[in-house]
Design a protein around this motif. Structure first.
Motif, PDB file in Angstrom:
ATOM      1  N   ARG A  94       0.829  -1.207   0.000  1.00  0.00           N
ATOM      2  CA  ARG A  94       0.000   0.000   0.000  1.00  0.00           C
ATOM      3  C   ARG A  94       0.864   1.257   0.000  1.00  0.00           C
ATOM      4  O   ARG A  94       0.526   2.245  -0.670  1.00  0.00           O
ATOM      5  CB  ARG A  94      -0.918  -0.009   1.224  1.00  0.00           C
ATOM      6  N   SER A  95       1.958   1.229   0.734  1.00  0.00           N
ATOM      7  CA  SER A  95       2.839   2.401   0.770  1.00  0.00           C
ATOM      8  C   SER A  95       3.465   2.659  -0.596  1.00  0.00           C
ATOM      9  O   SER A  95       3.502   3.803  -1.069  1.00  0.00           O
ATOM     10  CB  SER A  95       3.927   2.198   1.829  1.00  0.00           C
ATOM     11  N   GLN A 110       2.257   1.711  -3.428  1.00  0.00           N
ATOM     12  CA  GLN A 110       1.173   2.105  -4.320  1.00  0.00           C
ATOM     13  C   GLN A 110       0.840   3.587  -4.145  1.00  0.00           C
ATOM     14  O   GLN A 110       0.611   4.309  -5.130  1.00  0.00           O
ATOM     15  CB  GLN A 110      -0.058   1.248  -4.044  1.00  0.00           C
ATOM     16  N   THR A 111       0.840   4.067  -2.898  1.00  0.00           N
ATOM     17  CA  THR A 111       0.595   5.483  -2.638  1.00  0.00           C
ATOM     18  C   THR A 111       1.695   6.348  -3.234  1.00  0.00           C
ATOM     19  O   THR A 111       1.428   7.405  -3.831  1.00  0.00           O
ATOM     20  CB  THR A 111       0.486   5.726  -1.129  1.00  0.00           C
ATOM     21  N   MET A 112       2.960   5.927  -3.073  1.00  0.00           N
ATOM     22  CA  MET A 112       4.064   6.672  -3.664  1.00  0.00           C
ATOM     23  C   MET A 112       3.940   6.739  -5.178  1.00  0.00           C
ATOM     24  O   MET A 112       4.177   7.784  -5.790  1.00  0.00           O
ATOM     25  CB  MET A 112       5.401   6.014  -3.285  1.00  0.00           C
ATOM     26  N   HIS A 113       3.545   5.637  -5.785  1.00  0.00           N
ATOM     27  CA  HIS A 113       3.404   5.606  -7.240  1.00  0.00           C
ATOM     28  C   HIS A 113       2.326   6.589  -7.708  1.00  0.00           C
ATOM     29  O   HIS A 113       2.521   7.320  -8.687  1.00  0.00           O
ATOM     30  CB  HIS A 113       3.057   4.187  -7.691  1.00  0.00           C
ATOM     31  N   SER A 114       1.201   6.624  -7.001  1.00  0.00           N
ATOM     32  CA  SER A 114       0.131   7.557  -7.377  1.00  0.00           C
ATOM     33  C   SER A 114       0.534   8.998  -7.123  1.00  0.00           C
ATOM     34  O   SER A 114       0.167   9.896  -7.887  1.00  0.00           O
ATOM     35  CB  SER A 114      -1.146   7.219  -6.601  1.00  0.00           C
ATOM     36  N   ILE A 115       1.314   9.265  -6.064  1.00  0.00           N
ATOM     37  CA  ILE A 115       1.768  10.630  -5.775  1.00  0.00           C
ATOM     38  C   ILE A 115       2.681  11.131  -6.881  1.00  0.00           C
ATOM     39  O   ILE A 115       2.535  12.258  -7.376  1.00  0.00           O
ATOM     40  CB  ILE A 115       2.478  10.675  -4.408  1.00  0.00           C
ATOM     41  N   HIS A 152       0.784  11.888  -9.959  1.00  0.00           N
ATOM     42  CA  HIS A 152       0.063  13.156  -9.831  1.00  0.00           C
ATOM     43  C   HIS A 152       1.016  14.338  -9.964  1.00  0.00           C
ATOM     44  O   HIS A 152       0.647  15.384 -10.507  1.00  0.00           O
ATOM     45  CB  HIS A 152      -0.648  13.206  -8.478  1.00  0.00           C
ATOM     46  N   THR A 201       4.204  16.880  -3.365  1.00  0.00           N
ATOM     47  CA  THR A 201       5.106  15.804  -3.777  1.00  0.00           C
ATOM     48  C   THR A 201       6.199  15.592  -2.745  1.00  0.00           C
ATOM     49  O   THR A 201       6.509  14.452  -2.367  1.00  0.00           O
ATOM     50  CB  THR A 201       5.738  16.153  -5.131  1.00  0.00           C
ATOM     51  N   ALA A 261       4.258  14.477   0.977  1.00  0.00           N
ATOM     52  CA  ALA A 261       3.649  13.152   0.950  1.00  0.00           C
ATOM     53  C   ALA A 261       4.630  12.107   0.432  1.00  0.00           C
ATOM     54  O   ALA A 261       4.751  11.022   0.987  1.00  0.00           O
ATOM     55  CB  ALA A 261       2.387  13.177   0.087  1.00  0.00           C
ATOM     56  N   GLU A 286       5.973   8.900   2.618  1.00  0.00           N
ATOM     57  CA  GLU A 286       5.739   7.540   2.140  1.00  0.00           C
ATOM     58  C   GLU A 286       7.053   6.820   1.854  1.00  0.00           C
ATOM     59  O   GLU A 286       7.153   5.612   2.034  1.00  0.00           O
ATOM     60  CB  GLU A 286       4.864   7.570   0.884  1.00  0.00           C
TER      61      GLU A 286
END
Length: 417
Positions: free
Chosen positions: A183-184, A186-191, A194, A251, A254, A258
């Protein structure tokens, strides 16, 4: 009632998560500023004087590091109750913690059957606390030491029931930590996806240039720093600078948080894997690792330190497969190599982030050859074909499975003739 009162008192004196997040984001920004100043200084120590922008950059770095020191004192010694969570959230947390803590309280005698698994519940509870406690907390090492102590004492007793408790708790901790790491990442990838969005025309122009994504990150950082010192009076310019500053700020904050969290979880997963190997519970880790498809995919773009921990975990599990102390199915072996060989080829394995020594790399190549050779010829073909494609594209020279590939070619010729 007394337990709820104690928990409310503890939560009142605990530093707020918001303050901790401010501290971690400031540390990340300070580290990046320090690296920028060090890079500039290394290139300008040839007798030339600093330019005004170099002095400004150095003063900015000192101010950020002073802010880090002040926040560290506040986090350690002042509760800062103004920015604590809302009372409703605190009530829910207190009630949840009290219910989980009450389950650990033994109201019966130790001889009763209902309380014999209390040590297992306590061990699982401590592993969960290790995941939840920030690495910057003074109590993090305390929680890790407590888990180590309970696992080692259970192992020293030599009782089969205590050994089973260790295996169950470690297997659950491995599953929970690997899911949190996924999950961590995955969050970094989406950040970072973005952060690549371009909402202003200068950003779109820079993004269209060669190496535009790298230049755009520098452009956002410069706009963020200059915007805080030289605010513009033009509404349109101010709006665009605020948009760029907000994007870069999100960026850095967050993404930095992460990144630290992912590195912490990867190190915890490596620690849990080592404990499972010592407690003869590594079979559960091997099975779970063979089904971690999402984690294997995201690890290819993870931080080099996160990749280093994952490479070490994979090396441990492959060694245990080669030893053959437990019966691993054909599909488990096949999936381990198909999922994790790409990471071994693409990960940073030596220069900036050393992972394995030269001796360990040679040993791992022999281990992988032995396990691959034990699989059917069709499975070997898929694994070695994927390895050859990744190995020829990557810049790393490890793992070199040419001998295994040549052996498979000779066997295929014999079957054909």
């Amino acid at each position: 009632m007394a337990l709820n009162l104690a928990l409310e008192t503890a939560s009142a004196t605990k530093p707020s998560p918001f303050l901790n997040s401010i501290f971690m984001s400031t540390v990340s920004t300070a580290a990046k500023t320090l690296a920028t100043v060090a890079k500039a200084a290394s290139g300008e120590l040839d007798g030339q004087k600093w330019r005004p922008k170099d002095h400004l950059r150095y003063m900015l770095m000192m101010m950020i590091w002073m802010t880090v020191w002040v926040l560290r004192v506040m986090v350690d010694h002042f509760p800062c109750s103004i920015i604590q969570s809302p009372p409703a959230i605190l009530d829910g947390l207190v009630s949840g913690r009290s219910s989980s803590s009450d389950s650990l309280v033994l109201h019966e005698e130790f001889g009763d059957g209902s309380s014999t698994n209390a040590i297992g519940r306590a061990l699982s509870h401590i592993f969960a606390l290790v995941n939840e406690t920030p690495a910057t907390s003074r109590k993090y090492q305390f929680a890790v030491a407590m888990a180590d102590k309970i696992v080692d004492e259970n192992a020293r007793e030599g009782h089969e029931y205590l050994a089973e408790i260790n295996r169950t708790a470690l297997s659950a901790a491995f599953s929970r930590t690997s899911n949190l790491l996924y999950r961590s990442l995955q969050t970094m990838h989406s950040i970072y996806q973005h952060s690549d969005d371009t909402s202003t025309w200068p950003a779109r122009v820079i993004h269209s240039l060669p190496l535009g994504s790298h230049l755009l990150s520098y452009f956002k950082g410069i706009c963020f720093c200059l915007g805080s010192f030289f605010p513009s009076s033009s509404p349109d310019t101010s709006r665009s600078q605020k948009q760029l500053a907000a994007a870069s700020d999100v960026t850095w904050v967050a993404g930095g948080d992460e990144s630290v969290l992912a590195e912490k979880l990867a190190q915890e997963l490596l620690w849990i894997t080592s404990k499972m190997r010592l407690c003869s519970a590594v079979e559960e880790a091997v099975v779970q690792w063979s089904f971690a498809t999402g984690l294997a995919s995201l690890s290819l773009t993870a931080n080099t330190r996160v990749q280093g921990s994952i490479v070490k975990i994979t090396a441990i599990l492959m060694r245990e497969l080669a030893r053959g102390e437990f019966e691993a199915g054909r599909q488990v072996k096949f999936r381990i190599f198909v999922l994790w060989l790409p990471l071994l080829c693409y990960a940073s394995n030596g220069l900036t982030c050393p992972v394995l020594t030269g001796f360990e790399k040679g040993e791992m190549e022999r281990v992988m050859e032995d396990v691959i050779s034990s699989l059917p010829a069709t499975d070997q073909e898929v694994i070695l074909a994927n390895w050859l494609q990744d190995f020829t594209v990557s810049c790393s020279d490890w793992p070199n499975l040419q001998r295994c590939y040549d052996r498979w070619c000779r066997c295929s010729r014999k079957l054909l003739l």
